[in-house]
Scaffold this motif. Structure first.
Motif, PDB file in Angstrom:
ATOM      1  N   CYS A   1      40.576  61.626  51.530  1.00 59.42           N
ATOM      2  CA  CYS A   1      39.230  61.428  52.285  1.00 59.42           C
ATOM      3  C   CYS A   1      39.310  61.738  53.628  1.00 59.42           C
ATOM      4  O   CYS A   1      40.345  61.321  54.522  1.00 59.42           O
ATOM      5  CB  CYS A   1      38.768  60.108  51.904  1.00 59.42           C
ATOM      6  SG  CYS A   1      36.990  59.876  52.618  1.00 59.42           S
ATOM      7  N   HIS A   2      38.271  62.502  54.303  1.00 62.30           N
ATOM      8  CA  HIS A   2      38.369  62.441  55.767  1.00 62.30           C
ATOM      9  C   HIS A   2      38.337  61.212  56.511  1.00 62.30           C
ATOM     10  O   HIS A   2      39.040  61.294  57.737  1.00 62.30           O
ATOM     11  CB  HIS A   2      36.959  63.312  56.065  1.00 62.30           C
ATOM     12  CG  HIS A   2      36.872  63.549  57.367  1.00 62.30           C
ATOM     13  ND1 HIS A   2      36.288  62.704  58.779  1.00 62.30           N
ATOM     14  CD2 HIS A   2      37.239  64.783  58.109  1.00 62.30           C
ATOM     15  CE1 HIS A   2      36.558  63.377  59.756  1.00 62.30           C
ATOM     16  NE2 HIS A   2      37.082  64.754  59.374  1.00 62.30           N
ATOM     17  N   THR A   3      37.966  60.111  55.838  1.00 59.83           N
ATOM     18  CA  THR A   3      38.326  58.867  56.532  1.00 59.83           C
ATOM     19  C   THR A   3      39.552  58.405  56.824  1.00 59.83           C
ATOM     20  O   THR A   3      40.061  57.776  57.836  1.00 59.83           O
ATOM     21  CB  THR A   3      37.590  57.583  56.171  1.00 59.83           C
ATOM     22  OG1 THR A   3      35.929  58.021  55.533  1.00 59.83           O
ATOM     23  CG2 THR A   3      37.356  56.347  56.485  1.00 59.83           C
TER      24      THR A   3
ATOM     25  N   LEU B   1      47.408  54.429  54.168  1.00 61.24           N
ATOM     26  CA  LEU B   1      46.200  54.882  54.086  1.00 61.24           C
ATOM     27  C   LEU B   1      45.860  55.155  52.699  1.00 61.24           C
ATOM     28  O   LEU B   1      46.604  54.877  51.558  1.00 61.24           O
ATOM     29  CB  LEU B   1      45.865  56.015  54.622  1.00 61.24           C
ATOM     30  CG  LEU B   1      46.296  55.668  56.251  1.00 61.24           C
ATOM     31  CD1 LEU B   1      46.315  57.346  57.145  1.00 61.24           C
ATOM     32  CD2 LEU B   1      45.201  55.278  56.808  1.00 61.24           C
ATOM     33  N   GLY B   2      44.768  55.686  52.338  1.00 58.26           N
ATOM     34  CA  GLY B   2      44.226  55.923  50.966  1.00 58.26           C
ATOM     35  C   GLY B   2      43.506  54.861  50.355  1.00 58.26           C
ATOM     36  O   GLY B   2      43.742  53.553  50.431  1.00 58.26           O
TER      37      GLY B   2
ATOM     38  N   GLY C   1      35.951  57.141  43.731  1.00 59.77           N
ATOM     39  CA  GLY C   1      36.267  55.797  44.681  1.00 59.77           C
ATOM     40  C   GLY C   1      35.655  55.966  46.013  1.00 59.77           C
ATOM     41  O   GLY C   1      35.775  54.807  46.649  1.00 59.77           O
ATOM     42  N   CYS C   2      35.138  57.000  46.315  1.00 55.93           N
ATOM     43  CA  CYS C   2      34.726  57.123  47.674  1.00 55.93           C
ATOM     44  C   CYS C   2      33.678  58.266  48.072  1.00 55.93           C
ATOM     45  O   CYS C   2      32.365  58.143  47.973  1.00 55.93           O
ATOM     46  CB  CYS C   2      35.791  57.184  48.949  1.00 55.93           C
ATOM     47  SG  CYS C   2      34.950  57.192  50.724  1.00 55.93           S
TER      48      CYS C   2
ATOM     49  N   ASN D   1      46.696  68.491  56.831  1.00 53.15           N
ATOM     50  CA  ASN D   1      46.558  69.793  57.421  1.00 53.15           C
ATOM     51  C   ASN D   1      45.707  70.548  56.991  1.00 53.15           C
ATOM     52  O   ASN D   1      44.698  71.241  57.502  1.00 53.15           O
ATOM     53  CB  ASN D   1      47.660  70.533  57.636  1.00 53.15           C
ATOM     54  CG  ASN D   1      48.947  69.809  58.496  1.00 53.15           C
ATOM     55  OD1 ASN D   1      48.354  69.241  59.254  1.00 53.15           O
ATOM     56  ND2 ASN D   1      50.232  69.959  58.124  1.00 53.15           N
ATOM     57  N   LEU D   2      45.364  70.708  55.589  1.00 53.28           N
ATOM     58  CA  LEU D   2      44.438  71.495  54.946  1.00 53.28           C
ATOM     59  C   LEU D   2      43.004  70.663  55.222  1.00 53.28           C
ATOM     60  O   LEU D   2      41.905  71.563  55.301  1.00 53.28           O
ATOM     61  CB  LEU D   2      44.760  71.479  53.218  1.00 53.28           C
ATOM     62  CG  LEU D   2      45.727  71.996  52.679  1.00 53.28           C
ATOM     63  CD1 LEU D   2      46.177  71.663  51.257  1.00 53.28           C
ATOM     64  CD2 LEU D   2      45.748  73.765  52.900  1.00 53.28           C
ATOM     65  N   LEU D   3      42.766  69.674  55.323  1.00 58.11           N
ATOM     66  CA  LEU D   3      41.512  68.834  55.593  1.00 58.11           C
ATOM     67  C   LEU D   3      41.180  69.180  57.020  1.00 58.11           C
ATOM     68  O   LEU D   3      39.938  69.571  57.116  1.00 58.11           O
ATOM     69  CB  LEU D   3      41.765  67.259  55.421  1.00 58.11           C
ATOM     70  CG  LEU D   3      40.539  66.661  55.575  1.00 58.11           C
ATOM     71  CD1 LEU D   3      39.379  66.885  54.308  1.00 58.11           C
ATOM     72  CD2 LEU D   3      40.816  64.942  55.237  1.00 58.11           C
ATOM     73  N   ARG D   4      41.978  68.907  57.930  1.00 59.31           N
ATOM     74  CA  ARG D   4      41.884  69.149  59.205  1.00 59.31           C
ATOM     75  C   ARG D   4      41.372  70.698  59.549  1.00 59.31           C
ATOM     76  O   ARG D   4      40.443  70.885  60.245  1.00 59.31           O
ATOM     77  CB  ARG D   4      43.070  68.854  60.026  1.00 59.31           C
ATOM     78  CG  ARG D   4      42.821  69.189  61.697  1.00 59.31           C
ATOM     79  CD  ARG D   4      44.183  69.038  62.303  1.00 59.31           C
ATOM     80  NE  ARG D   4      45.022  70.232  61.987  1.00 59.31           N
ATOM     81  CZ  ARG D   4      46.379  70.255  62.052  1.00 59.31           C
ATOM     82  NH1 ARG D   4      46.987  69.393  62.772  1.00 59.31           N
ATOM     83  NH2 ARG D   4      47.124  71.248  61.602  1.00 59.31           N
TER      84      ARG D   4
END
Length: 382
Positions: free
Chosen positions: A47-49, A70-71, A178-179, A365-368
């Motif tokens: 998640c981005h968070t 995290l997670g 879950g989010c 990295n894919l998310l960013r």
């Protein structure tokens, strides 16, 4: 199970300090204490968070302690339960939740909110009810992000922050409930209460934004305008129900709210902000119609402030926030799983990548870089 009551040694991705890559380490996960459940994590969405806390800790996010696992968007199987746990048993399929539902407090008994505060301060600080974490590495306590820490093959969560789900549900899909998907979908159908025949604008086409588009379509909105500066996301937005897509950069310096007001002859009925940017939040509010426009903030930021012209509120607009889409977590998530099982809710379409835990930094990295919608991490295939 044979491991009940014992410390389990397994693999986890640890953030030792802000703005540094995660480190794959062997960790020890202690047995659950009273009203706690230890689960084997099968899959976790990125998640981005998670990314934001790692890279924006102390900026847009409140500073929580490090080292941390995290997670928080996951699904798994109950391995063992602690004393006084009555609703779960080993083998149950479950979704851990960063938002509790104790059923006893005023918030849980009230239909107006989902903000249960059971163990809230502790889990926000990365610990469980007794003030400690159940995860350690190299003899040092490792904090549990939002009380979950799903980038670990095993984790321990409070029994008030765990949803028991359909045993036939595919965990590598329903983990998204879950989010992100729950948040965006609920922003439209539960918090925003989007009406049939209405005109909507969704700002941001990550997983939360696409879920908001899906929610607007489920509510039978007549017009769903998707807004994002990355046109590569437009085709996916149309698959989820967007009727048109707008890239603000195509209009030079003209504010996006002005563009939307012109295109809709006065403004949209509903604006859903799924970016987490105060500037975008203000633009979303100003894109709504005088008299009855509703703006729902689903994007996440903890420390920043948005600017609101009072006249925009005086003219009849409603500004609302949503946390986890307004769903009462433990109570409502099992029904969302059933909706997916009955093909009333999309999940598979959100998953752009599947990676093992060892490639968690690649997932970030894919998310960013805006190259993924949701990457699902397999905790079983290290």
């Amino acid at each position: 199970m044979a491991t009940a009551g014992q410390v389990i040694r397994c693999m986890a991705a640890i953030a030792w300090e802000p703005r540094k890559p995660l480190s794959i380490e062997k960790v020890d996960v202690a047995p659950p204490k009273a009203h706690e459940v230890r689960i084997k994590v099968v899959a976790s969405g990125v998640c981005h968070t998670d990314w934001e806390y790692l890279n924006e800790a102390g900026r847009g996010m409140k500073l929580r302690p490090f080292p941390v696992v995290l997670g928080h968007e996951a699904a798994g199987v109950v391995e063992s339960v602690g004393p006084d746990v009555t609703k779960f048993a080993p083998g149950d399929k479950v979704i851990p939740l960063f938002l509790p539902f104790c059923e006893e407090c005023d918030q849980c008994k009230c239909e107006k909110t989902n903000l249960c505060k059971k163990n809230w301060e502790n889990t926000q600080a990365g610990v469980l009810a007794d003030g400690t974490s159940r995860i350690s590495c190299r003899g040092q306590q490792v904090y549990q992000f939002l009380g979950v820490s799903s980038f670990c093959q095993y984790t321990v969560v409070p029994d008030t922050s765990l949803a028991k789900i359909d045993p036939k549900a595919p965990l590598e899909k329903v983990c998204l409930l879950g989010c992100g998907v729950s948040t965006g979908y609920g922003a439209a159908v539960k918090t925003g209460k989007v009406e049939k025949g209405s005109c909507c604008a969704v700002f941001g086409l990550g997983a939360v934004g696409l879920a908001a588009v899906m929610g607007c379509q489920a509510a039978k909105a007549r017009r769903i305008i998707a807004v994002d500066i990355n046109p590569d996301k437009f085709q996916k937005a149309r698959e989820f129900g967007a009727t048109e897509c707008i890239n603000p950069r195509d209009y030079g310096n003209k504010p996006i709210q002005d563009i939307l007001v012109e295109k809709t002859n006065g403004g949209v009925d509903y604006a859903l902000e799924c970016v987490g940017s105060p500037v975008t939040m203000s633009a979303a509010l100003e894109s709504t119609r005088d008299g009855w426009g509703t703006c729902v903030i689903a994007g996440w930021t903890e420390t920043e402030s948005m600017s609101v012209q009072v006249i925009k509120i005086l003219m009849g607009r409603t500004l609302k926030g949503t946390y986890f889409g307004g769903w009462k977590s433990v109570k409502d998530v099992p029904q969302l799983v059933e909706d997916y099982m009955q093909k009333k809710l999309k999940l598979d379409e959100f998953i752009s990548h599947n990676l093992p835990l060892a490639q968690i930094n690649d997932a970030f990295n894919l998310l960013r870089n805006g190259q993924s919608i949701r990457t699902v991490i397999s905790l079983e295939n290290f």
